[in-house]
Design a protein around this motif. Sequence first.
Motif, mmCIF file in Angstrom:
data_model
loop_
_atom_site.group_PDB
_atom_site.id
_atom_site.type_symbol
_atom_site.label_atom_id
_atom_site.label_comp_id
_atom_site.label_asym_id
_atom_site.label_seq_id
_atom_site.Cartn_x
_atom_site.Cartn_y
_atom_site.Cartn_z
ATOM 1 N N GLN A 120 19.030 28.312 7.364
ATOM 2 C CA GLN A 120 19.414 29.407 7.690
ATOM 3 C C GLN A 120 18.644 29.988 8.783
ATOM 4 N N GLN A 121 17.651 29.454 9.239
ATOM 5 C CA GLN A 121 16.778 29.912 10.188
ATOM 6 C C GLN A 121 16.930 29.495 11.460
ATOM 7 N N GLN A 122 17.863 28.946 11.947
ATOM 8 C CA GLN A 122 18.060 27.945 13.200
ATOM 9 C C GLN A 122 17.899 29.154 14.125
ATOM 10 N N GLY A 123 17.240 28.853 15.199
ATOM 11 C CA GLY A 123 17.039 29.834 16.464
ATOM 12 C C GLY A 123 16.435 31.168 16.040
ATOM 13 N N GLN A 124 15.688 31.149 15.117
ATOM 14 C CA GLN A 124 15.065 32.237 14.644
ATOM 15 C C GLN A 124 13.535 32.213 14.565
ATOM 16 N N TRP A 125 13.049 31.095 14.556
ATOM 17 C CA TRP A 125 11.549 31.120 14.551
ATOM 18 C C TRP A 125 10.831 30.445 15.664
ATOM 19 N N SER A 126 9.774 30.910 15.994
ATOM 20 C CA SER A 126 9.254 30.771 17.286
ATOM 21 C C SER A 126 8.168 29.741 17.422
ATOM 22 N N SER A 127 7.429 29.623 16.196
ATOM 23 C CA SER A 127 6.514 28.701 16.125
ATOM 24 C C SER A 127 6.613 28.130 14.670
ATOM 25 N N VAL A 128 5.663 27.238 14.370
ATOM 26 C CA VAL A 128 5.824 26.508 12.863
ATOM 27 C C VAL A 128 5.128 27.429 11.981
ATOM 28 N N SER A 129 3.937 28.190 12.415
ATOM 29 C CA SER A 129 3.413 28.998 11.487
ATOM 30 C C SER A 129 4.659 30.193 11.086
ATOM 31 N N ASP A 130 5.232 30.329 12.210
ATOM 32 C CA ASP A 130 6.120 31.625 11.852
ATOM 33 C C ASP A 130 7.309 31.099 10.734
ATOM 34 N N LEU A 131 7.830 29.976 11.007
ATOM 35 C CA LEU A 131 8.652 29.020 9.912
ATOM 36 C C LEU A 131 8.145 29.096 8.718
ATOM 37 N N VAL A 132 6.571 28.492 8.699
ATOM 38 C CA VAL A 132 6.204 28.527 7.323
ATOM 39 C C VAL A 132 5.979 29.867 6.651
ATOM 40 N N SER A 133 5.760 30.906 7.236
ATOM 41 C CA SER A 133 5.553 32.230 6.592
ATOM 42 C C SER A 133 7.159 32.522 6.325
ATOM 43 N N ARG A 134 7.884 32.318 6.820
ATOM 44 C CA ARG A 134 9.517 32.551 6.630
ATOM 45 C C ARG A 134 9.727 31.855 5.114
ATOM 46 N N LEU A 135 9.446 30.872 5.126
ATOM 47 C CA LEU A 135 9.458 29.820 3.662
ATOM 48 C C LEU A 135 8.590 30.169 2.656
ATOM 49 N N GLY A 136 7.603 31.038 3.053
ATOM 50 C CA GLY A 136 6.277 31.459 2.035
ATOM 51 C C GLY A 136 5.646 30.161 1.546
ATOM 52 N N MET A 137 5.545 29.230 2.630
ATOM 53 C CA MET A 137 4.757 27.766 2.207
ATOM 54 C C MET A 137 3.158 27.908 2.698
ATOM 55 N N GLN A 138 2.728 29.089 3.084
ATOM 56 C CA GLN A 138 1.298 28.846 3.515
ATOM 57 C C GLN A 138 0.303 28.481 2.558
ATOM 58 N N PRO A 139 0.525 28.768 1.396
ATOM 59 C CA PRO A 139 -0.291 28.339 0.157
ATOM 60 C C PRO A 139 -0.204 27.109 0.117
ATOM 61 N N LEU A 140 0.845 26.298 0.521
ATOM 62 C CA LEU A 140 1.159 24.698 0.241
ATOM 63 C C LEU A 140 0.262 24.042 1.197
ATOM 64 N N LEU A 141 -0.032 24.615 2.354
ATOM 65 C CA LEU A 141 -0.636 24.035 3.594
ATOM 66 C C LEU A 141 -2.137 24.358 3.438
ATOM 67 N N GLN A 142 -2.655 25.163 2.442
ATOM 68 C CA GLN A 142 -4.104 25.315 2.427
ATOM 69 C C GLN A 142 -4.656 24.511 1.386
ATOM 70 N N THR A 143 -3.849 23.837 0.628
ATOM 71 C CA THR A 143 -4.416 23.103 -0.684
ATOM 72 C C THR A 143 -3.818 21.644 -0.705
ATOM 73 N N SER A 144 -4.814 20.976 -1.271
ATOM 74 C CA SER A 144 -4.363 19.593 -1.412
ATOM 75 C C SER A 144 -3.212 19.442 -2.383
ATOM 76 N N PHE A 145 -2.558 18.040 -2.340
ATOM 77 C CA PHE A 145 -1.655 17.898 -3.288
ATOM 78 C C PHE A 145 -1.938 17.875 -4.742
ATOM 79 N N TYR A 146 -3.091 17.264 -4.586
ATOM 80 C CA TYR A 146 -4.066 17.061 -5.862
ATOM 81 C C TYR A 146 -4.337 18.073 -6.519
ATOM 82 N N ASP A 147 -4.934 19.188 -5.924
ATOM 83 C CA ASP A 147 -5.155 20.396 -6.629
ATOM 84 C C ASP A 147 -3.777 21.192 -6.798
ATOM 85 N N TYR A 148 -2.883 21.170 -6.125
ATOM 86 C CA TYR A 148 -1.756 21.943 -6.455
ATOM 87 C C TYR A 148 -1.172 21.548 -7.720
#
Length: 545
Positions: free
Chosen positions: A210-238
């Motif tokens: 639902q976000q097409q044409g709205q995000w200007s950068s990948v970090s913008d997209l990642v915040s819209r999806l609430g995924m920053q924590p997933l990118l700051q941690t290893s899969f093992y730790d998660y």
Amino acid sequence: MRSVVRVLSTLVVISAAVASVSLSVHAQDTNEAPTTKSILGSSKLRVAIIGAGIAGSSAAYYLQHPELLNLPNNTGSDLQFTIDVYEKDAQVGGRATSRNFTGSNPANAVTVDIGGSLFVSANANMMALSGSVGVERNENPMSDPRIKPVDIVWNGRTVSCMVEAGSIWDPATWAARPDIASRYGGIETLTNKFYPAVGMFLQQFAPIYQQQGQWSSVSDLVSRLGMQPLLQTSFYDYLTKQFGVPAIFVDEVVSALTNNNYGVDARTIHAAAGLVSSIPIIDKMLSIKGGNQKLVEALLSKSGAKVRVNSPVVNAVSFQSGICNSDVFEKALEFAASINVNLAEAARRFLSCRPLWVVQPANGLPQLYDAVIFAAPFYNTPLLPITTRRLKVNNVDFKNLHVTVVTGNQRPSYYGQDNTVAPSTVWAADSANSRPEFRSMGAVGYVDDDAQGKTLIKYFSDAELSSAQIANMFTSASNVFRHKWAAYPIMSPANYAANGAGQLNVAAGAWYVNAMEPFISTMETETISAKNIASLMRQWFANLS
Ligand SMILES: Cc1cc2nc3c(=O)[nH]c(=O)nc-3n(C[C@H](O)[C@H](O)[C@H](O)COP(=O)(O)OP(=O)(O)OC[C@H]3O[C@@H](n4cnc5c(N)ncnc54)[C@H](O)[C@@H]3O)c2cc1C
């Protein structure tokens, strides 16, 4: 002195550009009314796409289909484009590339994807695109009745589990096999911990459509999806800390999944890419019949783009800042006058201060465009440093990966002297004191129907598999295919952080689809980035005065 040289060389290029604009306009627009929408005089905006993989081909397709873009208030939906796609290789497809393998009967060729292979039914764009361009999907890409399914979990020295006629990822297998359940902490490891982690991620990912044409950068997209924590941690730790998945399961089995998808283990990869690697466990896997390359070919053909294969782009520069600088502009006009260019026409176009892109293929004349889409990783292209330096892009380390496809009969004792069963899938991961010779192995097809039939086995490995290694693995190997990829960014938390914002609009009139890759590199996510860019580009053009 250096600045004089720079001004002079800028002038020469600008002047050459002025001259060729004028010439190309006369050649192009005999039947078209001039429009303020195009700096080049044509009623259609000219766009260059650099790279004919799934990113470039889907960008071309989406750009030509505004009805798919949900443009706000239909902004830019009336714009028309002519698109040139430049591809350095002799064929299109990029990392979505396949090869045919045959045994004694060439009529029974089997197509094997040697790069991007599988997608899942949750991949809405891959599903919709394949449907709308009419390429057929393979609903059971990993099954051939002639290949006996045998999963093993392998650390390079020992097989910790073997599952015949089933999958290590299936709760039914765990229910029937107390040895597996007890080794990995009980069936709830799978059903109550691992599966829910992956399911939650799929839900978190879904709003991306639902976000097409709205995000200007990948970090913008990642915040819209609430995924920053997933990118700051290893899969093992998660998995171990947030879901209580036992470490032994992550190290032996989940790491094999991430090795298979991204050539690194669960302790290295960030949680988002680890979860992406795990989706096929809970979703239906698919591929394109005849190879994923077929989808790329169809998208390009339906977009009406002019595709130039064997055309590596070596330079792509824009002149906006030079043109807007009146001194430089005056001198460019003087030069243009000296070579009989129509000054009024040149002035009309350039005074708009719109960027003008000059794309230089290695083997042809420079061409002029209103905008450019970079649809290839910068670090993997023959672009001159001048192009990269001028754009807002960050360096990213890529994973080098060797793919080897062997046609032959396996030697089961490679997996232990007493082993008599040839595996169809090897889930491979390091242990504390051993390392498999490959990151993943899977039987991907079968050639010939007679008793001499041979299996096609595909390996991904960090180093090239030597003939001696293959001789150890096979009793007979009739054909060995090898290819080395700069496969994808190493999707670690550190590499994602180094990517900076992941800007899409890397200069005025230029967009970069592959900014997406340090977040997630898949065929689907490349189409998501391409679709977003097609929408942003239409809106940008529409908003130009
Ligand atoms: C071994 C492997 C396995 C994978 N498995 C999967 C999988 O199962 N599922 C999945 O979804 N994804 C998978 N991926 C990832 C997926 O393939 C990529 O994310 C995706 O294909 C990238 O597409 P792209 O168009 O962005 O880039 P590319 O496919 O790399 O396309 C870029 C194109 O640009 C061309 N090019 C480069 N420089 C220039 C230049 N200067 N001028 C002109 N042309 C240029 C290149 O030749 C290339 O054709 C895999 C990748 C690899 C390598």
